[in-house]
Design an enzyme around this catalytic site. Structure first.
Site, PDB file in Angstrom:
ATOM      1  N   SER A 131      23.706 -10.813  37.860  1.00 58.24           N
ATOM      2  CA  SER A 131      24.925 -10.049  37.642  1.00 58.24           C
ATOM      3  C   SER A 131      25.607  -9.747  38.981  1.00 58.24           C
ATOM      4  O   SER A 131      25.955 -10.661  39.712  1.00 58.24           O
ATOM      5  CB  SER A 131      24.591  -8.785  36.852  1.00 58.24           C
ATOM      6  OG  SER A 131      25.750  -8.108  36.427  1.00 58.24           O
ATOM      7  N   ASP A 133      26.722 -13.102  26.225  1.00 57.00           N
ATOM      8  CA  ASP A 133      26.844 -12.167  27.337  1.00 57.00           C
ATOM      9  C   ASP A 133      28.260 -11.590  27.382  1.00 57.00           C
ATOM     10  O   ASP A 133      29.232 -12.321  27.580  1.00 57.00           O
ATOM     11  CB  ASP A 133      26.512 -12.876  28.652  1.00 57.00           C
ATOM     12  CG  ASP A 133      26.271 -11.910  29.792  1.00 57.00           C
ATOM     13  OD1 ASP A 133      26.884 -10.827  29.802  1.00 57.00           O
ATOM     14  OD2 ASP A 133      25.469 -12.236  30.681  1.00 57.00           O
ATOM     15  N   HIS A 188      23.509  -9.810  28.193  1.00 60.24           N
ATOM     16  CA  HIS A 188      23.430  -9.543  29.635  1.00 60.24           C
ATOM     17  C   HIS A 188      22.085  -8.976  30.074  1.00 60.24           C
ATOM     18  O   HIS A 188      21.526  -9.408  31.081  1.00 60.24           O
ATOM     19  CB  HIS A 188      24.552  -8.579  30.026  1.00 60.24           C
ATOM     20  CG  HIS A 188      24.895  -8.628  31.481  1.00 60.24           C
ATOM     21  ND1 HIS A 188      25.499  -9.710  32.074  1.00 60.24           N
ATOM     22  CD2 HIS A 188      24.701  -7.722  32.476  1.00 60.24           C
ATOM     23  CE1 HIS A 188      25.676  -9.476  33.362  1.00 60.24           C
ATOM     24  NE2 HIS A 188      25.198  -8.279  33.640  1.00 60.24           N
TER      25      HIS A 188
END
Length: 310
Positions: A89, A258, A287
């Site tokens: 991320s 996601d 995610h």
């Protein structure tokens, strides 16, 4: 390198057979875990206090220009080995920003990005939409709020006040608020997760993310035209030019569900790079699944180990 609102401990929260930190250590790797500013293991400062506004005056720019290069320099100075970098991320975003400026590249061997982020304008998690569309970041800044936390001043998780300890559906909705849908989280581990996550970040860091989402770019922080001229020598902040990153051996693993690393944004990222990126899309991962799902070991981490060893 971890992502937003979590710390480096996410790599070792699951059992040794499920957590990437343990899996890589068992495979014979030295495992170095980074922690961004203001996370649990990086709260200290040599001159500033937690209550000083300057303590919170940072975003992606400082992480990419100062923090990550310093971490990689430390690892290399001790190991004298080129480094495999794994970013999740915002941990991928800060590496891409650093690499686009030529920082720390001499230390890098292979690169793995999980739920990779550079562009974020197609994100659909409620927190992102609140930042992008409702300008929550600007409201917080106008109120002189510097710290973003999901805990009260007494250290209690806000979700516990809202949902209690036993309302699983409410807890799932709380997770959805921040990260969208996830397929494979083990909610029986809630007590363990809440002991360590989430972790605080600066409102300026969220504001920087919101700027990128609203303007569909990957650029430095926008201070307004006058301050931009002083800092950057131009009225608009300079972009992080991904095409400036030299070809690297990269593996990107993303999730079809996601809500933070949307497939449109991931594809745009890959197309902006000069590298021949090895890419895999998990058909059901969201995610948080990349760092917390019990099945991430077989669905994602096995691919990571194979890539590094090939």
């Amino acid at each position: 390198m971890h992502g937003l609102l979590v710390g480096g401990d996410v790599w070792v929260l699951n059992t040794p057979s499920e957590a990437l930190g343990f899996i890589m250590a068992d495979a014979g790797y030295d495992v170095w875990i980074g922690n961004t500013r203001t996370t649990r293991y990086s709260m200290g400062h040599s001159t500033l206090r937690h209550t000083d506004s300057a303590y919170w005056d940072w975003s992606l720019d400082e992480m990419a220009e100062q923090d990550l290069p310093a971490m990689l320099d430390l690892v290399y100075s001790i190991t004298h080995e080129r480094i495999h970098y794994i970013g999740y991320s915002q941990g991928s975003q800060q590496a891409l920003a650093a690499f686009s400026q030529g920082r720390a590249l001499t230390y890098i061997n292979k690169v793995v990005m999980l739920a990779p982020v550079a562009f974020v304008d197609h994100g659909s998690a409620p927190l992102e939409l609140g930042l992008f569309d409702l300008h929550v970041d600007q409201i917080l800044q106008a109120a002189h709020v510097n710290e973003f936390s999901t805990k009260t001043s007494m250290g209690t998780q806000v979700v516990d006040l809202i949902c209690g300890q036993t309302n699983r559906r409410c807890y799932q909705s709380w997770i959805f608020l921040f990260a969208g849908d996830n397929c494979c989280l083990n909610f029986s581990k809630r007590e363990l997760l809440e002991k360590y996550e989430t972790q605080v970040t600066s409102v300026k860091n969220l504001a920087h993310l919101a700027q990128q989402g609203r303007r569909s770019n990957f650029a430095h922080f926008d201070y307004g035209s006058a301050e931009n001229l002083r800092r950057y020598g131009r009225p608009v902040p300079p972009p992080y030019s991904l095409s400036e990153i030299p070809p690297l051996n990269m593996l990107f693993i993303s999730g079809l569900r996601d809500a933070l690393a949307d497939q449109i944004d991931v594809t745009r990222l890959i197309m902006s790079l000069r590298s021949n990126v090895h890419s895999y899309v998990d058909p059901s991962f969201g995610h948080l699944d990349f760092i917390l799902a019990d099945s991430a070991n077989s669905r994602v981490y096995d691919q990571v180990i194979n890539f590094l060893e090939t």
